[in-house]
Enzyme design. Structure first.
Site, PDB file in Angstrom:
ATOM      1  N   CYS A 149      13.855  10.931   6.106  1.00 19.26           N
ATOM      2  CA  CYS A 149      13.967  10.480   7.498  1.00 19.26           C
ATOM      3  C   CYS A 149      15.405  10.603   7.986  1.00 19.26           C
ATOM      4  O   CYS A 149      15.630  10.722   9.190  1.00 19.26           O
ATOM      5  CB  CYS A 149      13.437   9.062   7.656  1.00 19.26           C
ATOM      6  SG  CYS A 149      14.149   7.892   6.525  1.00 19.26           S
TER       7      CYS A 149
ATOM      8  N   GLU B 264      10.668  16.086  14.864  1.00 17.84           N
ATOM      9  CA  GLU B 264      11.015  15.897  13.445  1.00 17.84           C
ATOM     10  C   GLU B 264      10.160  16.880  12.642  1.00 17.84           C
ATOM     11  O   GLU B 264       8.931  16.812  12.671  1.00 17.84           O
ATOM     12  CB  GLU B 264      10.707  14.467  12.998  1.00 17.84           C
ATOM     13  CG  GLU B 264      11.090  14.261  11.533  1.00 17.84           C
ATOM     14  CD  GLU B 264      10.738  12.878  10.997  1.00 17.84           C
ATOM     15  OE1 GLU B 264       9.574  12.477  11.087  1.00 17.84           O
ATOM     16  OE2 GLU B 264      11.645  12.205  10.476  1.00 17.84           O
TER      17      GLU B 264
ATOM     18  N   LYS C 220       0.858  -1.181   0.000  1.00 21.13           N
ATOM     19  CA  LYS C 220       0.000   0.000   0.000  1.00 21.13           C
ATOM     20  C   LYS C 220       0.899   1.238   0.000  1.00 21.13           C
ATOM     21  O   LYS C 220       1.487   1.600   1.013  1.00 21.13           O
ATOM     22  CB  LYS C 220      -0.927   0.061   1.208  1.00 21.13           C
ATOM     23  CG  LYS C 220      -2.035   1.097   0.964  1.00 21.13           C
ATOM     24  CD  LYS C 220      -2.533   1.826   2.185  1.00 21.13           C
ATOM     25  CE  LYS C 220      -1.660   2.919   2.681  1.00 21.13           C
ATOM     26  NZ  LYS C 220      -1.605   4.124   1.837  1.00 21.13           N
TER      27      LYS C 220
ATOM     28  N   GLU D 221      10.393   1.655   9.976  1.00 24.85           N
ATOM     29  CA  GLU D 221      11.365   2.740   9.789  1.00 24.85           C
ATOM     30  C   GLU D 221      10.612   4.043   9.984  1.00 24.85           C
ATOM     31  O   GLU D 221       9.752   4.405   9.193  1.00 24.85           O
ATOM     32  CB  GLU D 221      12.041   2.685   8.415  1.00 24.85           C
ATOM     33  CG  GLU D 221      13.208   3.667   8.378  1.00 24.85           C
ATOM     34  CD  GLU D 221      14.028   3.620   7.093  1.00 24.85           C
ATOM     35  OE1 GLU D 221      14.120   2.552   6.468  1.00 24.85           O
ATOM     36  OE2 GLU D 221      14.560   4.686   6.726  1.00 24.85           O
TER      37      GLU D 221
HETATM   38  O1  TXE Z   1       2.863  10.103   7.577  1.00 23.48           O
HETATM   39  P1  TXE Z   1       2.059   8.769   7.822  1.00 23.48           P
HETATM   40  P2  TXE Z   1       2.336  11.497   6.992  1.00 23.48           P
HETATM   41  C1  TXE Z   1       6.870  11.675   9.241  1.00 23.48           C
HETATM   42  C2  TXE Z   1       7.210  13.126   9.021  1.00 23.48           C
HETATM   43  C3  TXE Z   1       5.929  13.725   8.559  1.00 23.48           C
HETATM   44  C4  TXE Z   1       4.934  12.940   9.365  1.00 23.48           C
HETATM   45  C5  TXE Z   1       3.535  12.907   8.823  1.00 23.48           C
HETATM   46  O2  TXE Z   1       7.589  13.694  10.254  1.00 23.48           O
HETATM   47  O3  TXE Z   1       5.813  15.094   8.854  1.00 23.48           O
HETATM   48  O4  TXE Z   1       5.461  11.639   9.398  1.00 23.48           O
HETATM   49  O5  TXE Z   1       3.516  12.451   7.472  1.00 23.48           O
HETATM   50  C6  TXE Z   1       0.103   5.237   5.917  1.00 23.48           C
HETATM   51  N1  TXE Z   1      -2.259   2.563   9.612  1.00 23.48           N
HETATM   52  N2  TXE Z   1       7.232  10.814   8.127  1.00 23.48           N
HETATM   53  O6  TXE Z   1       1.100  11.943   7.667  1.00 23.48           O
HETATM   54  O7  TXE Z   1       0.641   9.099   8.120  1.00 23.48           O
HETATM   55  C7  TXE Z   1      -0.029   6.326   4.893  1.00 23.48           C
HETATM   56  O8  TXE Z   1      -1.120   6.073   4.019  1.00 23.48           O
HETATM   57  C8  TXE Z   1      -1.408   2.150   8.670  1.00 23.48           C
HETATM   58  C9  TXE Z   1       8.510  10.150   8.229  1.00 23.48           C
HETATM   59  O9  TXE Z   1       2.272  11.368   5.549  1.00 23.48           O
HETATM   60  O10 TXE Z   1       2.840   7.986   8.805  1.00 23.48           O
HETATM   61  C10 TXE Z   1       1.312   6.244   4.200  1.00 23.48           C
HETATM   62  O11 TXE Z   1       1.289   5.166   3.264  1.00 23.48           O
HETATM   63  N3  TXE Z   1      -0.859   2.978   7.757  1.00 23.48           N
HETATM   64  C11 TXE Z   1       8.693   9.116   7.236  1.00 23.48           C
HETATM   65  C12 TXE Z   1       2.267   5.924   5.360  1.00 23.48           C
HETATM   66  O12 TXE Z   1       1.438   5.370   6.383  1.00 23.48           O
HETATM   67  C13 TXE Z   1      -1.179   4.282   7.818  1.00 23.48           C
HETATM   68  C14 TXE Z   1       8.053   9.242   5.922  1.00 23.48           C
HETATM   69  C15 TXE Z   1       3.004   7.123   5.939  1.00 23.48           C
HETATM   70  O13 TXE Z   1       2.072   8.089   6.361  1.00 23.48           O
HETATM   71  C16 TXE Z   1      -2.059   4.785   8.795  1.00 23.48           C
HETATM   72  C17 TXE Z   1       6.771   9.931   5.967  1.00 23.48           C
HETATM   73  C18 TXE Z   1      -2.615   3.856   9.709  1.00 23.48           C
HETATM   74  N4  TXE Z   1      -3.469   4.233  10.673  1.00 23.48           N
HETATM   75  C19 TXE Z   1       6.443  10.708   7.038  1.00 23.48           C
HETATM   76  N5  TXE Z   1      -2.187   6.108   8.593  1.00 23.48           N
HETATM   77  C20 TXE Z   1      10.016   8.429   7.138  1.00 23.48           C
HETATM   78  N6  TXE Z   1      10.354   7.593   8.128  1.00 23.48           N
HETATM   79  O14 TXE Z   1      10.737   8.587   6.166  1.00 23.48           O
HETATM   80  C21 TXE Z   1      -1.407   6.446   7.565  1.00 23.48           C
HETATM   81  N7  TXE Z   1      -0.802   5.341   7.065  1.00 23.48           N
END
Ligand code: TXE
Length: 498
Positions: A296, A394, A186, A262
């Site tokens: 990240c 972050e 996904k 991660e």
């Molecule tokens: O992340 P989400 P978001 C961090 C970064 C950013 C913050 C928010 O600080 O500002 O996260 O970003 C899926 N169950 N990183 O809101 O929500 C979602 O569809 C399962 C760090 O975009 O964590 C997407 O595919 N999955 C990071 C993925 O999770 C769920 C990279 C990431 O989205 C979910 C991105 C749920 N309940 C953001 N809700 C890194 N480590 O590089 C959302 N998703």
């Protein structure tokens, strides 16, 4: 696709994608439109899958795992499929890079380089597929022989984010395939195109149906249902620490699926007075601005020796001001647009908080008006206190916070003063100092006199609240296996009943 590389214009109409289950394309009843973050025009339309679609995908992955069409063939045959995928990806590099730019906003030159990295992931995983092995114990006495088998864990769920949609995907998919597992992916709802293009490539190289399935749609519905799914054996999640925590709860409340996580980072770059300050300043500018800081492993905390701090900050400001920010379809652009409106607001809020909390803004801090896109100037705050929000959270944007230290111990203490432990960069010409700091700073990836260097041979992952497990390299394949201890008796059994 050479045509795209020559013209690099925006698509006239958004490209529509289906989703991919059991080797077949399906059409979504509802579609979500994604606009180019740099141009504001619609570029793709992707299905909002339902939990029924997810259940179908998991069932297909389960059938493909159980029928042994992938797990049951040799590592060499799996390697062949992965190498053919690398070849096709090489041919389609510019096309994949183009869609990555349109949905994510990153510069085209960077996107192409990332696809090169993805090709290397497939090649590395092909080698690992052939080399994956267990262990044996010839030390259990003449009557017993022990074998340790590595078996694929089964059906993997893979949830990926929007910052490196294709690179993060390829740091996982080929290694999962090398292990013999099947999967349901996904991608982030805002950057799904290239994950779907990979389905075309894997079909073309003869991956058996049901081994790679893609469902698209929101994290809070489809993603959450994946984390809760009782027939997914392992979930690899890359995203925010908050959502990582929710995956841990969902796994515990369903089937105790294994998790690879991660998550976030607040990564230090430590600069000692004896380092090459020009090199270190260039690295610091790159470390916070690359991918607009939506990375990240971005080095978002500069920890610089007090005796050179003023000089270093001056050098850094001068370099940050020369970064070429603009249209990501322009070959010369180094930094593109902020991917989502929510992320844009988050970054601007943190810049405002930094000012309000009394940090000194040395450069950046403002919105750049470039066409219809979302652009923020690389930003440096000096005099940051360790209790400020810009020191602790972050931000996931081009915002660097600068701290000063007097002693090695103090540098280490500041570096470790975070709940995260993803990456660290260290600059010194003193080998002793380099090794002492490397040993004592908690981070899953460490760069000495360099930054964000590496390749798919090296494992990726974090300490502390930055995650669990490792991706890529041989470690990354092993992560998707489970171990079975086999005991074989030699000769006649010594009877228990006399
Ligand atoms: O992340 P989400 P978001 C961090 C970064 C950013 C913050 C928010 O600080 O500002 O996260 O970003 C899926 N169950 N990183 O809101 O929500 C979602 O569809 C399962 C760090 O975009 O964590 C997407 O595919 N999955 C990071 C993925 O999770 C769920 C990279 C990431 O989205 C979910 C991105 C749920 N309940 C953001 N809700 C890194 N480590 O590089 C959302 N998703």
């Amino acid at each position: 696709m050479d045509q795209i590389a020559r013209t690099l214009s925006l698509p006239e109409t958004p490209r529509e994608f289906g989703f991919f289950i059991d080797g077949e394309w399906r059409h979504g009843r509802e579609l979500a439109e994604q606009r180019s973050p740099a141009h504001g025009v619609p570029v793709t339309r992707v299905a909002r899958c339902t939990t029924d679609d997810l259940n179908d995908a998991v069932a297909a992955a389960r059938r493909a795992f159980e029928d042994r069409s992938w797990a049951g063939i040799s590592g060499g045959e799996r390697a062949g499929v992965l190498l053919r995928a690398a070849e096709i990806l090489r041919r389609r590099r510019d096309e994949v890079a183009y869609w990555e730019v349109l949905e994510n906003g990153k510069p085209i030159a960077q996107a192409r380089a990332e696809i090169e990295g993805c090709i290397a992931c497939f090649e590395t995983a092909a080698g690992a597929a052939r080399l994956l092995h267990g262990d044996s114990f010839n030390s259990l006495g003449d009557g017993l022989f022990g074998m340790v088998l590595r078996e694929p864990i089964g059906v993997v769920g893979l949830i990926t984010p929007w910052n490196f949609p294709f690179l993060i995907l390829c740091e996982r998919v080929p290694f999962i395939l090398a292990s013999g597992c099947t999967m349901v992916v996904k991608p982030s709802e805002v950057t799904s195109a290239t994950t779907l293009i990979l389905a075309e490539i894997l079909t073309e190289v003869g991956l058996p149906k049901g081994v790679y399935n893609v469902v698209t749609g929101p994290g809070r519905s489809v993603g959450q249902a994946m984390a809760e799914h009782a027939d997914i054996d392992m979930l690899s999640f890359t995203g925010s620490t908050g959502m990582g925590r929710s995956c841990v709860h969902a796994a515990a409340d369903s089937n105790f699926k294994k998790l690879g996580l991660e998550l976030g980072g607040k990564n230090p770059i430590i600069v000692f007075a004896d380092s090459d300050l020009e090199d270190a300043a260039d690295a610091a500018a790159f470390g916070i601005s690359f991918n607009t800081g939506q990375c990240c492993v971005s080095s978002s905390r500069l920890i610089v020796e007090a005796s050179v701090a003023d000089e270093f900050e001056r050098l850094l400001v001068e370099k940050m001001a020369r970064i070429r920010i603009g249209d990501p379809l322009d070959e010369a652009t180094q930094v593109g647009a902020i991917t989502t409106e929510a992320q844009n607001r988050t970054i601007l809020d943190y810049i405002a908080k930094g000012r309000d909390e009394g940090a000194r803004l040395l450069t950046g801090g403002e919105v750049l008006e470039i066409g219809a896109g979302r652009f923020i100037a690389p930003t440096l705050f000096s005099g940051v206190r360790r209790d400020m929000a810009i020191a602790r959270d972050e931000i996931f944007g081009p915002v660097l916070s600068s701290f000063r230290f007097e002693t090695v111990d103090e540098a280490i203490a500041i570096a470790n003063d975070t709940v995260y432990g993803l990456a660290a960069s260290l600059w010194t010409k003193d080998l002793d100092k380099a090794l002492v700091v490397t040993r004592r700073v908690s981070a899953g990836r460490f760069w000495v006199n360099t930054i964000m260097a590496g390749g798919p041979e090296m494992p990726l992952g974090g300490f502390k609240q930055s995650g669990w497990g490792r991706e890529a390299g041989v470690y990354g394949v092993e992560e998707y296996t489970q171990i079975k201890s086999v005991h074989v008796e030699i000769g006649k059994r010594k009877h228990w009943i006399g």
